[in-house]
Design a protein around this motif. Structure first.
Motif, PDB file in Angstrom:
ATOM      1  N   ALA A 298      16.236 124.438  52.247  1.00  0.00           N
ATOM      2  CA  ALA A 298      14.724 124.715  52.918  1.00  0.00           C
ATOM      3  C   ALA A 298      14.654 125.569  52.872  1.00  0.00           C
ATOM      4  CB  ALA A 298      14.213 122.939  53.250  1.00  0.00           C
TER       5      ALA A 298
ATOM      6  N   PHE B 123      19.547 118.857  64.111  1.00  0.00           N
ATOM      7  CA  PHE B 123      18.748 118.800  62.772  1.00  0.00           C
ATOM      8  C   PHE B 123      19.222 118.812  61.734  1.00  0.00           C
ATOM      9  CE2 PHE B 123      15.192 119.462  66.403  1.00  0.00           C
ATOM     10  CZ  PHE B 123      14.946 117.104  66.660  1.00  0.00           C
TER      11      PHE B 123
ATOM     12  N   TRP C 221      19.953 117.008  58.121  1.00  0.00           N
ATOM     13  CA  TRP C 221      19.580 117.650  56.958  1.00  0.00           C
ATOM     14  C   TRP C 221      20.637 117.678  56.080  1.00  0.00           C
ATOM     15  CZ3 TRP C 221      15.946 118.157  53.692  1.00  0.00           C
ATOM     16  CH2 TRP C 221      15.887 119.588  52.473  1.00  0.00           C
TER      17      TRP C 221
ATOM     18  N   ILE D 151      21.525 114.395  54.674  1.00  0.00           N
ATOM     19  CA  ILE D 151      20.976 113.618  53.097  1.00  0.00           C
ATOM     20  C   ILE D 151      21.160 114.102  52.285  1.00  0.00           C
ATOM     21  CG2 ILE D 151      18.734 112.660  54.654  1.00  0.00           C
ATOM     22  CD1 ILE D 151      16.848 114.888  54.116  1.00  0.00           C
ATOM     23  N   CYS D 152      21.201 115.303  52.314  1.00  0.00           N
ATOM     24  CA  CYS D 152      21.719 116.677  50.638  1.00  0.00           C
ATOM     25  C   CYS D 152      22.790 115.762  50.925  1.00  0.00           C
ATOM     26  CB  CYS D 152      22.314 117.903  51.455  1.00  0.00           C
ATOM     27  SG  CYS D 152      20.457 118.927  51.964  1.00  0.00           S
TER      28      CYS D 152
ATOM     29  N   PHE E 207      23.755 112.693  50.135  1.00  0.00           N
ATOM     30  CA  PHE E 207      23.267 111.204  50.060  1.00  0.00           C
ATOM     31  C   PHE E 207      22.964 112.153  49.006  1.00  0.00           C
ATOM     32  CE2 PHE E 207      20.117 107.829  49.768  1.00  0.00           C
ATOM     33  CZ  PHE E 207      20.362 106.935  50.015  1.00  0.00           C
ATOM     34  N   THR E 208      21.916 113.002  48.671  1.00  0.00           N
ATOM     35  CA  THR E 208      21.211 113.152  47.326  1.00  0.00           C
ATOM     36  C   THR E 208      21.893 112.692  46.161  1.00  0.00           C
ATOM     37  OG1 THR E 208      19.373 113.523  48.915  1.00  0.00           O
ATOM     38  CG2 THR E 208      19.262 114.729  45.959  1.00  0.00           C
TER      39      THR E 208
ATOM     40  N   ILE F 238      23.436 110.418  44.574  1.00  0.00           N
ATOM     41  CA  ILE F 238      22.918 109.300  44.028  1.00  0.00           C
ATOM     42  C   ILE F 238      22.566 110.082  43.041  1.00  0.00           C
ATOM     43  CG2 ILE F 238      21.124 108.814  44.498  1.00  0.00           C
ATOM     44  CD1 ILE F 238      21.969 106.809  46.155  1.00  0.00           C
ATOM     45  N   LEU F 239      22.513 111.101  42.731  1.00  0.00           N
ATOM     46  CA  LEU F 239      22.619 112.052  41.591  1.00  0.00           C
ATOM     47  C   LEU F 239      23.729 111.984  40.626  1.00  0.00           C
ATOM     48  CD1 LEU F 239      20.493 115.013  42.848  1.00  0.00           C
ATOM     49  CD2 LEU F 239      19.966 113.185  41.676  1.00  0.00           C
TER      50      LEU F 239
ATOM     51  N   TYR G  70      25.299 108.937  41.154  1.00  0.00           N
ATOM     52  CA  TYR G  70      25.095 107.871  40.502  1.00  0.00           C
ATOM     53  C   TYR G  70      24.309 107.320  39.656  1.00  0.00           C
ATOM     54  CZ  TYR G  70      23.061 102.732  41.236  1.00  0.00           C
ATOM     55  OH  TYR G  70      22.903 101.107  41.549  1.00  0.00           O
ATOM     56  N   LEU G  71      23.503 108.694  39.231  1.00  0.00           N
ATOM     57  CA  LEU G  71      22.637 108.255  38.797  1.00  0.00           C
ATOM     58  C   LEU G  71      22.957 108.351  37.274  1.00  0.00           C
ATOM     59  CD1 LEU G  71      18.892 109.590  39.532  1.00  0.00           C
ATOM     60  CD2 LEU G  71      19.560 107.991  38.939  1.00  0.00           C
ATOM     61  N   VAL G  72      24.239 109.465  36.866  1.00  0.00           N
ATOM     62  CA  VAL G  72      24.507 109.796  35.294  1.00  0.00           C
ATOM     63  C   VAL G  72      25.459 109.249  35.006  1.00  0.00           C
ATOM     64  CG1 VAL G  72      23.242 112.024  35.066  1.00  0.00           C
ATOM     65  CG2 VAL G  72      24.980 111.609  36.388  1.00  0.00           C
ATOM     66  N   LEU G  73      26.109 108.746  36.625  1.00  0.00           N
ATOM     67  CA  LEU G  73      27.502 107.661  36.059  1.00  0.00           C
ATOM     68  C   LEU G  73      27.970 107.290  34.915  1.00  0.00           C
ATOM     69  CD1 LEU G  73      29.765 107.672  37.523  1.00  0.00           C
ATOM     70  CD2 LEU G  73      29.245 105.449  38.652  1.00  0.00           C
TER      71      LEU G  73
END
Lengths: 278, 286
Positions: free
Chosen positions: A3, A13, A17, A20-21, A23-24, A27-28, A30-33
């Protein structure tokens, strides 16, 4: 490309950041697993679902080709999906034009009713359509499933065409009509070119939804018209073989091709009419 | 549309007539069948509310309805908690990184739901990926039976619903003016305070729309609970399909559908209101 403003932040901070990057990223993945599990499984040399496979073979693809019911199901899916896309495009575009340009006081209510089939559970529609199709003597025909899928396909075209219409000014059409163009000619030479992309993308979405739909297919198709999702479903309830993984891989490839087509259409349209967008 | 009147009625009337065919189609093949489902719930097998007494009279059917609402709630909360930071990150990155992240979301959204549930069966089965990992890592001695089970249903459903939470959130977060946050920081707020007082309230419409959408879709979900849930974690759509398609108890199936319809419609009305206040319309893709 992080950013714009993280560099000047205090370390605490920046650490937040980074967390959470990460973590993102997780998750991404996990979405295409599922795709990464199904793909290697379809090349397994075992008859049960061991993962990762201990050896490789193409036997499941050979089994797939050897079994005519898979080919028939694919044909059935297309025979239902293509008319569904076309009908959805016609009805969805008509409804979107009427709501956006008809000046209805109840435009919000009409939109809500047109979009509702997409939101409400398909099982309710399925048990509602079943007796109706029985009465009309259409049960088990291509027409029954096509009608059912068109009900949930119309909202998709309605939404994409409404979005396209919202980006374009009505004054162009009014100008054409003031200059003496009849409504149909105005539509063909002014309105249609501006919403064409919306219609096509909506049609592809309706097609993709029809190809993936299971519930209406379970109630409305018969032994001769069962679609690919229904056949996968029936096979899955009986036994889990890597044949399904092979089908899944082919369906996934097909979906990727559709996605690339949509992305190409979208990028071409933004390039061509970029000045129209905000 | 004030400008319509000045050009006469022909243009507007032409567009109004276009509504006839789609409305007739939706009326005949959507509104009429659903009306019949509601009627049937009071008339099959005999006139009265006997079907509703069976649904609400305690016992297994009421429990299925409760599990349905509970599961939809859990899935919605999990999706909101997971999607919020992810949407935040995606809304802050630019260029090719953003395209790459969106590609993951869109590919997931477009993959067949039946196939995704199949993949989760492979993960959670007795000799599946997860059990192999757990045994190899010495976390458990013997494979755990996840299937059928609540954990598998939740993981599978969150996976399918996550894009529907992410997309409305992203649509809202992208419209938030970054200079507002900079302004708050210039005025002395530290980034956490700026986030809590400025960014978070502005992102609430996206959170609301996404939550309503996910809750609504979860209520009627069929494939994942049917495959991964089994009889102990049965959800309403699975029960309705079973009653109508296999047990041929259409009266009970219709009553259950009517209850599900009422639940979903009330959430749909909330969703429409949230979308109206967010000013986003329906343009969120599939």
């Amino acid at each position: 490309m992080a950013a714009e403003s993280t560099a000047k932040l205090p370390p605490a901070f920046r650490a937040g950041w980074v967390i959470i990057c990460c973590f993102t990223a997780l998750i991404l993945v996990y979405l295409v697993l599922p795709q990464f599990i199904v793909l290697p499984l379809s090349f397994s040399d075992r008859s049960f679902l061991s993962f990762p496979p201990s050896g490789w073979s193409t036997q499941w693809y050979e089994k797939l080709v050897a079994n005519p019911s898979w080919f028939q199901a694919m044909i059935n899916s297309l025979a239902i999906g293509i008319p569904t896309a076309l009908l959805s495009m016609v009805f969805g575009t008509m409804a979107a034009l009427a709501v956006a340009r008809g000046g209805f006081k109840q435009a919000g209510v009409i939109s809500a009713i047109v979009v509702a089939p997409m939101m409400l559970p398909h099982v309710i529609l399925a048990i509602g359509l079943y007796p109706l199709m029985l009465q009309l003597n259409l049960l088990g025909s291509y027409a029954a499933a096509t009608i059912g899928h068109t009900v949930i396909g119309v909202p998709l075209v309605f939404i994409t065409v409404t979005a396209a219409l919202a980006r374009h000014d009505f004054t162009l059409e009014l100008a054409a009509m003031t200059l003496g163009a009849r409504p149909w000619r105005t539509f063909r030479s002014v309105t249609y070119p501006t919403i064409r992309i919306g219609i096509i993308i909506g049609g592809i979405l309706a097609f993709a939804t029809s190809i993936d739909e299971l519930m209406l297919a379970l109630f409305l198709t018969g032994a001769g018209t069962r679609t690919l999702p229904r056949l996968i479903w029936e096979q899955m309830n009986d036994y889990l073989t890597p044949t399904i993984a092979a089908v899944a891989t082919l369906v996934f490839l097909f979906t990727l091709i559709l996605l690339v087509i949509v992305a190409l259409i979208q990028s071409r349209s933004t390039r061509l009419e970029g000045w129209n967008h905000d | 549309m004030a400008s319509d009147k000045s050009t006469g009625w022909t243009a507007t009337a032409f567009y109004r007539w276009l509504l006839v065919a789609p409305l007739a189609f939706v009326g005949l093949f959507f509104l009429w069948p659903i009306l019949n489902v509601i009627l049937r719930s009071f008339t099959d097998p005999s006139l009265g509310v006997a079907n509703y007494e069976r649904v609400f009279g305690g016992g297994p059917y009421l429990k299925v309805l409760w599990i349905t609402v509970e599961t939809a709630g859990i899935v919605t909360i999990l999706c909101a908690l997971i999607a919020y930071p992810v949407a935040y990150v995606i809304s802050r990155v630019r260029g090719s990184m953003m395209s790459l992240m969106m590609a993951f979301v869109v590919v997931s959204l477009w993959t067949s739901v039946v196939i995704r549930s199949y993949a989760w069966m492979v993960v959670f089965q007795r000799k599946g990926v997860l059990n192999q990992f757990l045994v190899a890592a010495d976390i458990v001695e013997r494979p755990i039976s996840f299937l059928p089970g609540t954990l598998a249903v939740n993981v599978g459903m969150v996976h399918i619903m996550l894009p529907f939470m992410l997309l409305p959130m992203l649509a809202t977060m992208r419209t938030i003016d970054r200079t507002l946050i900079s302004a708050a920081e210039v005025m002395g707020a530290n980034p956490f305070v700026a986030f809590r007082k400025v960014f978070f309230p502005l992102s609430l419409p996206g959170l609301g729309a996404g939550s309503a959408l996910v809750f609504m879709m979860s209520l009627g979900f069929f494939i994942t609970p049917a495959l991964l849930g089994g009889p102990r974690h049965m959800m309403a759509a699975v029960l309705i399909e079973q009653q109508a398609n296999r047990l041929l108890d259409w009266g009970l199936a219709s009553a259950l559908s009517t209850v599900l319809l009422l639940l979903t419609t009330s959430i749909y009305l909330v969703y429409l209101r949230v979308m109206k206040s967010a000013g986003g319309g329906f343009a969120h893709g599939r």
